[in-house]
Write an enzyme that holds these catalytic residues in place. Structure first.
Site, short mmCIF file in Angstrom:
data_model
loop_
_atom_site.label_atom_id
_atom_site.label_comp_id
_atom_site.label_asym_id
_atom_site.label_seq_id
_atom_site.Cartn_x
_atom_site.Cartn_y
_atom_site.Cartn_z
N CYS A 191 0.18 -3.27 3.20
CA CYS A 191 -0.72 -2.72 2.26
C CYS A 191 -0.86 -3.17 0.98
O CYS A 191 0.10 -3.50 0.25
CB CYS A 191 -0.47 -1.17 2.07
N ARG A 221 2.82 -0.47 -5.49
CA ARG A 221 4.44 0.26 -5.63
C ARG A 221 5.25 -0.61 -4.63
O ARG A 221 6.36 -0.40 -4.47
CB ARG A 221 4.22 1.68 -5.30
N HIS A 271 3.17 1.98 5.01
CA HIS A 271 4.08 2.83 3.94
C HIS A 271 3.82 4.20 4.41
O HIS A 271 2.66 4.83 4.45
CB HIS A 271 4.07 2.60 2.89
CO CO Z 1 -0.99 2.13 1.25
#
Ligand code: CO
Length: 220
Positions: A42, A46, A98
């Site tokens: 993704c 983060r 995630h």
């Molecule tokens: Co994502």
């Protein structure tokens, strides 16, 4: 700051540190790219794929998009995969999602965000496919986490079904496709244990997703 000077300074500091550790590091890197891993993850800011698993520049080829989707008409993703498998001869493709993924959440909530809704439509299709399994979970967070896991597993299947991976397996190339999921709140990756390494093992995983949907995934 117009010139993003702070970022360029940080970059120079990083390059200096790398050279302090190994003076010839960048010269050697310039001559050869020989990664064993392709990462499909993704775009979420983060997550820092190479850094978080201690990899140095040159060790991992990377493709990222919103919600780590592998769509069979996406020439960008397919081109990355083809180059990684056919030319770089990577041995592992890691599909990594995630928990709490904003893309998966938007799809689950049917949030209207614009053009991206069309991209996330693929995840809504998965939510419908696994509706019965998701409905068994009373808690919204659990449903979201389960859909994040399902999305990774379905993308592993999707990678395995590409002509690129199928052809590699048919010619006997050693290539494994793995499904991992990352928990942003503890910084740890979890192996969803859906690794496929042949057409037969892909068939097994596909059957597992059809027959035992409620049993797939490891949870947190
Ligand atoms: Co994502």
């Amino acid at each position: 700051m117009d010139s993003l000077k702070n970022l360029l300074e940080k970059n120079r500091n990083w390059a200096e540190k790398m050279k302090d550790n190994e003076p010839e590091f960048f010269e050697k890197l310039a001559g050869l790219q020989n990664p064993e891993y392709l990462w499909i993850g993704c775009s979420d800011s983060r997550i820092t794929p190479a850094t978080s698993i201690g990899m140095l520049p040159g060790e991992m080829f990377v493709h990222r998009n919103i919600a780590n989707l592998v769509i069979h008409t996406d020439m960008n993703c397919l081109s990355v995969m083809q180059f990684a498998v056919d030319v770089l001869k990577v041995k592992h493709i890691i599909v990594c999602g995630h928990y709490g993924c904003g893309g998966v959440k938007a799809a689950l909530d049917d949030t209207r965000l614009g053009l991206i809704d069309n991209w996330l439509r693929h995840i809504q299709d998965l939510a419908h496919k696994y509706q019965a399994e998701l409905d068994q979970l009373e808690n919204y967070e659990e449903r979201l986490d389960k859909l994040c896991e399902i999305n990774v597993i379905e993308q592993v299947v999707s990678v395995g079904e590409t002509t690129i991976v199928q052809d590699a397996w048919l010619r006997g190339q050693d290539l494994r496709v793995h499904g991992w999921i990352y928990y942003i709140t503890d910084g740890i990756y979890r192996d969803l244990k859906v690794t496929v390494k042949s057409i037969e093992s892909l068939d097994d995983l596909r059957l597992k997703t059809i027959n035992q949907r409620q049993k797939i995934g490891v949870g947190k």
